[in-house]
Design a protein around this motif. Structure first.
Motif, PDB file in Angstrom:
ATOM      1  N   ARG A   1       0.842  -1.209   0.000  1.00 50.91           N
ATOM      2  CA  ARG A   1       0.000   0.000   0.000  1.00 50.91           C
ATOM      3  C   ARG A   1       0.876   1.257   0.000  1.00 50.91           C
ATOM      4  O   ARG A   1       0.627   2.205  -0.740  1.00 50.91           O
ATOM      5  N   ASP A   2       1.931   1.247   0.818  1.00 53.85           N
ATOM      6  CA  ASP A   2       2.822   2.401   0.888  1.00 53.85           C
ATOM      7  C   ASP A   2       3.568   2.609  -0.423  1.00 53.85           C
ATOM      8  O   ASP A   2       3.786   3.746  -0.845  1.00 53.85           O
ATOM      9  N   LEU A   3       3.963   1.527  -1.075  1.00 54.87           N
ATOM     10  CA  LEU A   3       4.627   1.642  -2.375  1.00 54.87           C
ATOM     11  C   LEU A   3       3.680   2.272  -3.404  1.00 54.87           C
ATOM     12  O   LEU A   3       4.101   3.106  -4.214  1.00 54.87           O
ATOM     13  N   GLU A   4       2.418   1.896  -3.360  1.00 54.06           N
ATOM     14  CA  GLU A   4       1.431   2.492  -4.262  1.00 54.06           C
ATOM     15  C   GLU A   4       1.244   3.977  -3.965  1.00 54.06           C
ATOM     16  O   GLU A   4       1.131   4.794  -4.884  1.00 54.06           O
ATOM     17  N   ARG A   5       1.200   4.323  -2.681  1.00 55.89           N
ATOM     18  CA  ARG A   5       1.073   5.742  -2.301  1.00 55.89           C
ATOM     19  C   ARG A   5       2.284   6.531  -2.782  1.00 55.89           C
ATOM     20  O   ARG A   5       2.145   7.641  -3.282  1.00 55.89           O
ATOM     21  N   LEU A   6       3.467   5.956  -2.615  1.00 57.77           N
ATOM     22  CA  LEU A   6       4.685   6.636  -3.075  1.00 57.77           C
ATOM     23  C   LEU A   6       4.661   6.812  -4.579  1.00 57.77           C
ATOM     24  O   LEU A   6       5.049   7.869  -5.097  1.00 57.77           O
ATOM     25  N   GLU A   7       4.196   5.807  -5.281  1.00 59.04           N
ATOM     26  CA  GLU A   7       4.093   5.917  -6.745  1.00 59.04           C
ATOM     27  C   GLU A   7       3.165   7.070  -7.123  1.00 59.04           C
ATOM     28  O   GLU A   7       3.441   7.815  -8.067  1.00 59.04           O
ATOM     29  N   GLY A   8       2.093   7.237  -6.361  1.00 62.92           N
ATOM     30  CA  GLY A   8       1.164   8.327  -6.609  1.00 62.92           C
ATOM     31  C   GLY A   8       1.709   9.697  -6.249  1.00 62.92           C
ATOM     32  O   GLY A   8       1.204  10.715  -6.728  1.00 62.92           O
ATOM     33  N   LEU A   9       2.743   9.748  -5.416  1.00 62.33           N
ATOM     34  CA  LEU A   9       3.357  11.018  -5.022  1.00 62.33           C
ATOM     35  C   LEU A   9       4.470  11.467  -5.956  1.00 62.33           C
ATOM     36  O   LEU A   9       4.812  12.647  -5.992  1.00 62.33           O
ATOM     37  N   GLN A  10       5.059  10.538  -6.691  1.00 63.38           N
ATOM     38  CA  GLN A  10       6.245  10.871  -7.478  1.00 63.38           C
ATOM     39  C   GLN A  10       5.941  11.937  -8.529  1.00 63.38           C
ATOM     40  O   GLN A  10       4.975  11.839  -9.278  1.00 63.38           O
ATOM     41  N   ASN A  11       6.791  12.947  -8.558  1.00 66.24           N
ATOM     42  CA  ASN A  11       6.667  14.028  -9.535  1.00 66.24           C
ATOM     43  C   ASN A  11       7.257  13.630 -10.877  1.00 66.24           C
ATOM     44  O   ASN A  11       8.008  12.648 -10.986  1.00 66.24           O
ATOM     45  N   GLY A  12       6.980  14.432 -11.887  1.00 71.17           N
ATOM     46  CA  GLY A  12       7.496  14.188 -13.228  1.00 71.17           C
ATOM     47  C   GLY A  12       9.012  14.220 -13.321  1.00 71.17           C
ATOM     48  O   GLY A  12       9.596  13.604 -14.223  1.00 71.17           O
ATOM     49  N   ASP A  13       9.677  14.913 -12.379  1.00 64.59           N
ATOM     50  CA  ASP A  13      11.140  14.961 -12.403  1.00 64.59           C
ATOM     51  C   ASP A  13      11.765  13.733 -11.744  1.00 64.59           C
ATOM     52  O   ASP A  13      12.984  13.617 -11.662  1.00 64.59           O
ATOM     53  N   GLY A  14      10.908  12.804 -11.271  1.00 65.94           N
ATOM     54  CA  GLY A  14      11.398  11.603 -10.613  1.00 65.94           C
ATOM     55  C   GLY A  14      11.538  11.749  -9.117  1.00 65.94           C
ATOM     56  O   GLY A  14      11.765  10.776  -8.405  1.00 65.94           O
ATOM     57  N   GLY A  15      11.409  12.985  -8.619  1.00 69.42           N
ATOM     58  CA  GLY A  15      11.558  13.258  -7.199  1.00 69.42           C
ATOM     59  C   GLY A  15      10.255  13.132  -6.443  1.00 69.42           C
ATOM     60  O   GLY A  15       9.187  12.894  -7.019  1.00 69.42           O
ATOM     61  N   PHE A  16      10.377  13.308  -5.127  1.00 69.71           N
ATOM     62  CA  PHE A  16       9.222  13.175  -4.246  1.00 69.71           C
ATOM     63  C   PHE A  16       9.045  14.435  -3.414  1.00 69.71           C
ATOM     64  O   PHE A  16       9.986  14.894  -2.773  1.00 69.71           O
ATOM     65  N   PRO A  17       7.827  14.985  -3.417  1.00 71.16           N
ATOM     66  CA  PRO A  17       7.508  16.112  -2.543  1.00 71.16           C
ATOM     67  C   PRO A  17       7.202  15.585  -1.146  1.00 71.16           C
ATOM     68  O   PRO A  17       7.229  14.379  -0.903  1.00 71.16           O
ATOM     69  N   THR A  18       6.879  16.476  -0.256  1.00 72.60           N
ATOM     70  CA  THR A  18       6.551  16.044   1.097  1.00 72.60           C
ATOM     71  C   THR A  18       5.176  15.388   1.150  1.00 72.60           C
ATOM     72  O   THR A  18       5.049  14.246   1.553  1.00 72.60           O
ATOM     73  N   TRP A  19       4.151  16.116   0.706  1.00 73.97           N
ATOM     74  CA  TRP A  19       2.781  15.626   0.895  1.00 73.97           C
ATOM     75  C   TRP A  19       2.012  15.329  -0.373  1.00 73.97           C
ATOM     76  O   TRP A  19       1.207  14.396  -0.400  1.00 73.97           O
ATOM     77  N   ARG A  20       2.183  16.161  -1.420  1.00 72.87           N
ATOM     78  CA  ARG A  20       1.329  16.027  -2.601  1.00 72.87           C
ATOM     79  C   ARG A  20       2.126  16.136  -3.886  1.00 72.87           C
ATOM     80  O   ARG A  20       2.991  17.012  -4.014  1.00 72.87           O
ATOM     81  N   ARG A  21       1.794  15.273  -4.841  1.00 74.53           N
ATOM     82  CA  ARG A  21       2.382  15.356  -6.176  1.00 74.53           C
ATOM     83  C   ARG A  21       2.141  16.760  -6.727  1.00 74.53           C
ATOM     84  O   ARG A  21       1.099  17.356  -6.490  1.00 74.53           O
TER      85      ARG A  21
END
Length: 170
Positions: free
Chosen positions: A56-76
């Motif tokens: 579930r967490d991996l799916e959430r992280l996938e949903g957060l990933q930005n187009g630059d490949g990076g991750f924001p804190t809370w929202r894509r």
């Protein structure tokens, strides 16, 4: 072992889910996967629930990933945070090494971000912070099979072993 299971119980039940917290939960469960299944600690969810939580967490992280490949804190769509991205990439790799199903595209995009980590530092990051993050990114890239000894050597030559933070040296 009790201290470890208490920590896992805390991480598993932690109610907030920013990218760093999701990655920390994935890292904790992946790191202790073999040990946790060998013992039945009071309050620890069954192994199948822990595995489901990681997926579930991996799916959430996938949903957060930005187009630059990076991750924001809370929202894509918000700025990608260099530390969060390195930490998430670390968690993704550790999860894969422990047999979790990690989407390859998710990892590949995070790896591309790590290869260019220095391009993502805000101007207000200090030299020591930049060096420490660069070292962490190099470590995670190495775990992912993307070794860059030239970049590691340049970082060491530029800073000098005595000037790097303990975290960067590690």
């Amino acid at each position: 072992l009790q201290a470890l299971t208490d920590a896992v119980i805390y991480v598993v039940s932690y109610p907030f889910e920013c990218s760093e917290q999701l990655a920390s939960r994935v890292l904790a469960i992946a790191a202790l996967r073999d040990v946790l299944s060998a013992f039945s600690a009071e309050g620890l969810p069954p192994e199948d629930e822990l595995v489901a939580a990681v997926q579930r967490d991996l799916e959430r992280l996938e949903g957060l990933q930005n187009g630059d490949g990076g991750f924001p804190t809370w929202r894509r769509g918000r700025d990608s945070i260099p530390f969060h991205t390195i930490h998430v990439a670390h968690a993704l790799q550790r999860a894969e090494l422990k047999g979790f199903d990690v989407p390859q595209e998710l990892q590949a995009r995070a790896l591309e971000y790590l290869r260019r980590i220095e391009d993502h530092y805000p101007s207000w990051y200090g030299k020591r912070t930049r060096q420490t993050l660069s070292a962490y990114a190099l470590y995670v890239r190495d775990l992912m099979g993307d070794r860059d000894p030239g970049k590691a050597r340049r970082l060491l030559d530029e800073a000098g072993l005595d000037e790097l933070s303990l975290e960067a040296v590690g």
